[in-house]
Design an enzyme around this catalytic site. Structure first.
Site, short mmCIF file in Angstrom:
data_model
loop_
_atom_site.label_atom_id
_atom_site.label_comp_id
_atom_site.label_asym_id
_atom_site.label_seq_id
_atom_site.Cartn_x
_atom_site.Cartn_y
_atom_site.Cartn_z
N ASP A 1 53.01 -54.17 -0.67
CA ASP A 1 51.37 -53.34 -0.48
C ASP A 1 51.37 -51.90 -1.15
O ASP A 1 52.08 -51.55 -0.81
CB ASP A 1 50.57 -53.71 0.46
CG ASP A 1 48.94 -53.64 1.15
OD1 ASP A 1 48.96 -53.35 -0.72
OD2 ASP A 1 48.13 -53.30 1.58
N TRP B 1 49.14 -46.36 -5.12
CA TRP B 1 50.28 -45.44 -6.41
C TRP B 1 49.52 -45.28 -7.50
O TRP B 1 50.21 -43.91 -7.75
CB TRP B 1 51.61 -46.33 -6.51
CG TRP B 1 52.61 -45.55 -6.59
CD1 TRP B 1 53.63 -45.18 -6.21
CD2 TRP B 1 53.24 -45.82 -8.06
NE1 TRP B 1 54.42 -44.80 -6.90
CE2 TRP B 1 54.13 -44.72 -8.15
CE3 TRP B 1 52.48 -45.80 -9.21
CZ2 TRP B 1 55.39 -44.72 -9.86
CZ3 TRP B 1 53.76 -45.95 -10.39
CH2 TRP B 1 54.62 -44.76 -10.55
N HIS C 1 52.05 -52.03 -10.28
CA HIS C 1 52.13 -53.05 -10.37
C HIS C 1 53.36 -52.83 -11.48
O HIS C 1 54.31 -53.57 -11.05
CB HIS C 1 51.18 -54.30 -11.61
CG HIS C 1 50.02 -54.33 -10.18
ND1 HIS C 1 50.30 -54.47 -8.82
CD2 HIS C 1 48.67 -54.86 -10.68
CE1 HIS C 1 49.20 -55.04 -8.26
NE2 HIS C 1 48.18 -54.87 -9.45
N SER D 1 48.77 -64.09 -4.53
CA SER D 1 48.25 -64.67 -3.49
C SER D 1 46.85 -65.72 -4.56
O SER D 1 45.90 -65.34 -4.89
CB SER D 1 47.43 -64.05 -2.52
OG SER D 1 46.91 -63.07 -3.02
N TRP E 1 43.41 -64.25 -7.46
CA TRP E 1 42.44 -64.51 -8.69
C TRP E 1 40.89 -63.75 -8.56
O TRP E 1 40.30 -63.66 -9.70
CB TRP E 1 42.19 -65.45 -8.84
CG TRP E 1 43.27 -66.64 -8.63
CD1 TRP E 1 44.19 -67.66 -7.61
CD2 TRP E 1 44.36 -66.85 -10.06
NE1 TRP E 1 44.54 -68.13 -8.49
CE2 TRP E 1 45.79 -67.62 -9.60
CE3 TRP E 1 43.97 -66.41 -11.16
CZ2 TRP E 1 46.17 -68.11 -10.82
CZ3 TRP E 1 45.24 -66.66 -12.13
CH2 TRP E 1 46.04 -67.84 -12.37
N ARG F 1 40.08 -60.58 -8.13
CA ARG F 1 40.33 -59.15 -8.86
C ARG F 1 39.89 -59.21 -10.26
O ARG F 1 39.89 -60.17 -11.10
CB ARG F 1 41.69 -59.21 -8.87
CG ARG F 1 42.29 -58.45 -7.20
CD ARG F 1 44.07 -57.81 -7.23
NE ARG F 1 43.62 -57.61 -5.80
CZ ARG F 1 44.75 -56.35 -5.69
NH1 ARG F 1 45.57 -56.00 -6.34
NH2 ARG F 1 45.30 -56.86 -3.75
N LEU G 1 71.85 -66.11 -2.68
CA LEU G 1 70.62 -65.46 -2.22
C LEU G 1 69.49 -66.84 -2.08
O LEU G 1 69.55 -66.79 -3.68
CB LEU G 1 69.79 -64.07 -2.64
CG LEU G 1 68.54 -63.83 -2.38
CD1 LEU G 1 69.01 -63.15 -1.05
CD2 LEU G 1 68.19 -62.45 -2.75
N GLU H 1 59.98 -61.03 13.08
CA GLU H 1 59.90 -58.97 13.44
C GLU H 1 59.04 -58.85 12.26
O GLU H 1 59.40 -59.23 11.05
CB GLU H 1 61.28 -58.71 14.26
CG GLU H 1 61.76 -58.99 14.75
CD GLU H 1 61.19 -58.55 16.06
OE1 GLU H 1 60.20 -58.39 16.50
OE2 GLU H 1 61.26 -59.14 17.31
C1 FPP Z 1 49.36 -55.29 -3.70
O1 FPP Z 1 48.86 -54.15 -4.25
C2 FPP Z 1 50.56 -56.31 -5.06
C3 FPP Z 1 50.16 -56.73 -5.85
C4 FPP Z 1 48.97 -57.90 -5.26
C5 FPP Z 1 51.17 -57.27 -6.70
C6 FPP Z 1 52.30 -57.33 -5.97
C7 FPP Z 1 53.14 -57.50 -7.66
C8 FPP Z 1 54.41 -57.14 -7.67
C9 FPP Z 1 55.04 -56.02 -7.29
C10 FPP Z 1 54.95 -57.87 -9.55
C11 FPP Z 1 55.08 -58.67 -9.51
C12 FPP Z 1 56.22 -59.32 -8.82
C13 FPP Z 1 57.75 -60.00 -9.18
C14 FPP Z 1 57.96 -60.54 -8.92
C15 FPP Z 1 57.09 -60.11 -10.67
P1 FPP Z 1 47.80 -53.81 -4.26
O2 FPP Z 1 47.60 -53.23 -6.06
O3 FPP Z 1 46.80 -54.43 -3.53
O4 FPP Z 1 47.95 -52.38 -3.91
P2 FPP Z 1 46.67 -51.48 -3.58
O5 FPP Z 1 46.38 -52.14 -1.86
O6 FPP Z 1 47.22 -49.83 -2.81
O7 FPP Z 1 45.36 -51.48 -4.00
#
Ligand code: FPP
Length: 248
Positions: A26, A31, A43, A71, A75, A77, A137, A213
């Site tokens: 998250d 960022w 991302h 998740s 969708w 977004r 892994l 945990e």
């Molecule tokens: C949450 O940050 C992150 C996501 C919804 C996507 C996570 C995906 C990746 C790191 C890249 C794809 C993964 C793979 C395995 C190729 P957010 O956008 O909700 O952050 P915010 O809460 O600061 O807006």
């Protein structure tokens, strides 16, 4: 043999590593905002550090690493953001699959692949097939995943077996449910990490986190690197896990 890039610090007991680490990555959006960049670049930055985290889990002997990539709620977004995430999934597998396979990493996708666009579905299926016999892994990537939907699916699969006369109602126990989740055969989650200071499970691995945990580092996901991972493992090793019982 190549040297481990980030060996375990002496503060971590190699005999008591979490077998299964799950991560809610998250903070990519915040960022990007903090760095005055478009969200897609947040991302993208969040896949750069991912490589090192996966490599390290494999090197130090973690058995399973589960990542929440997309998740069922994601969708909702904007199309631009969904497209960017879908593209990143493709790019990630194209660039990483050879090295992951060489390292003996087994890839498992958690979630409903049938709801994904064709190119993503194919690349994920190919990665699973190519690495199915690997014994290193287990890298589990949750894509189009929801924890409640996963439990509903398990209930439906079991109900269908009862209806077909293949099993009795009494045979449905905790192990039977676990065997019908996407994570069948994996150890339960020991350590759940959610970055960015948010303290929610957000429909992730609801059944599998029963005794996990939880550690909530403040770092935004793109700022989370191997030293931060090791700090979470240290925190995990400081916890006393009682599973409802009392300390010895
Ligand atoms: C949450 O940050 C992150 C996501 C919804 C996507 C996570 C995906 C990746 C790191 C890249 C794809 C993964 C793979 C395995 C190729 P957010 O956008 O909700 O952050 P915010 O809460 O600061 O807006």
């Amino acid at each position: 043999m190549t040297a481990i890039r980030y060996p375990l610090p002496a503060s971590i007991d190699p005999e008591r590593l979490p077998q299964h680490i799950a991560i809610i990555m998250d903070g990519n959006g915040r960022w990007a905002k903090k760095n005055k960049l478009k969200i897609a670049l947040g991302h993208r930055a969040g896949t750069e550090n991912l490589r090192e985290i996966i490599r390290n889990c494999s090197d130090i002997g973690v058995k399973a690493l589960t990542l929440y990539a997309f998740s069922t709620e994601n969708w909702n977004r904007s199309k631009t953001e969904v497209d960017a995430l879908m593209q990143l999934i493709l790019d990630f597998f194209h660039s990483e699959i050879d090295e992951l396979d060489e390292k003996g990493v087994r890839i498992l996708i958690l979630g409903d692949k049938s709801g994904l666009p064709e190119p993503q579905r194919l690349v994920l299926e190919q990665a699973e097939e190519r690495t199915a016999k690997n014994t290193g892994l287990s890298l589990n990537i949750a894509v189009n995943y929801g924890g409640r939907a996963e439990i509903v699916r398990a209930a439906q699969l079991l109900a269908a077996q009862v209806a077909a006369g293949e099993r009795t109602v009494d045979s449905i126990d905790e192990a039977a449910i676990a065997d019908h989740l996407y994570t069948k055969g994996l150890p339960e989650v020991d350590l759940l990490i959610r970055t960015s200071g948010e303290m929610r499970l957000s429909n992730f691995l609801l059944y599998q986190c029963s005794y996990a945990e939880f550690v909530f580092p403040e770092d935004l996901w793109p700022d989370f690197h191997v030293p931060q991972l090791h700090a979470c493992i240290e925190e995990f090793q400081r916890r006393s896990r009682r599973y409802g019982g009392r300390e010895e």
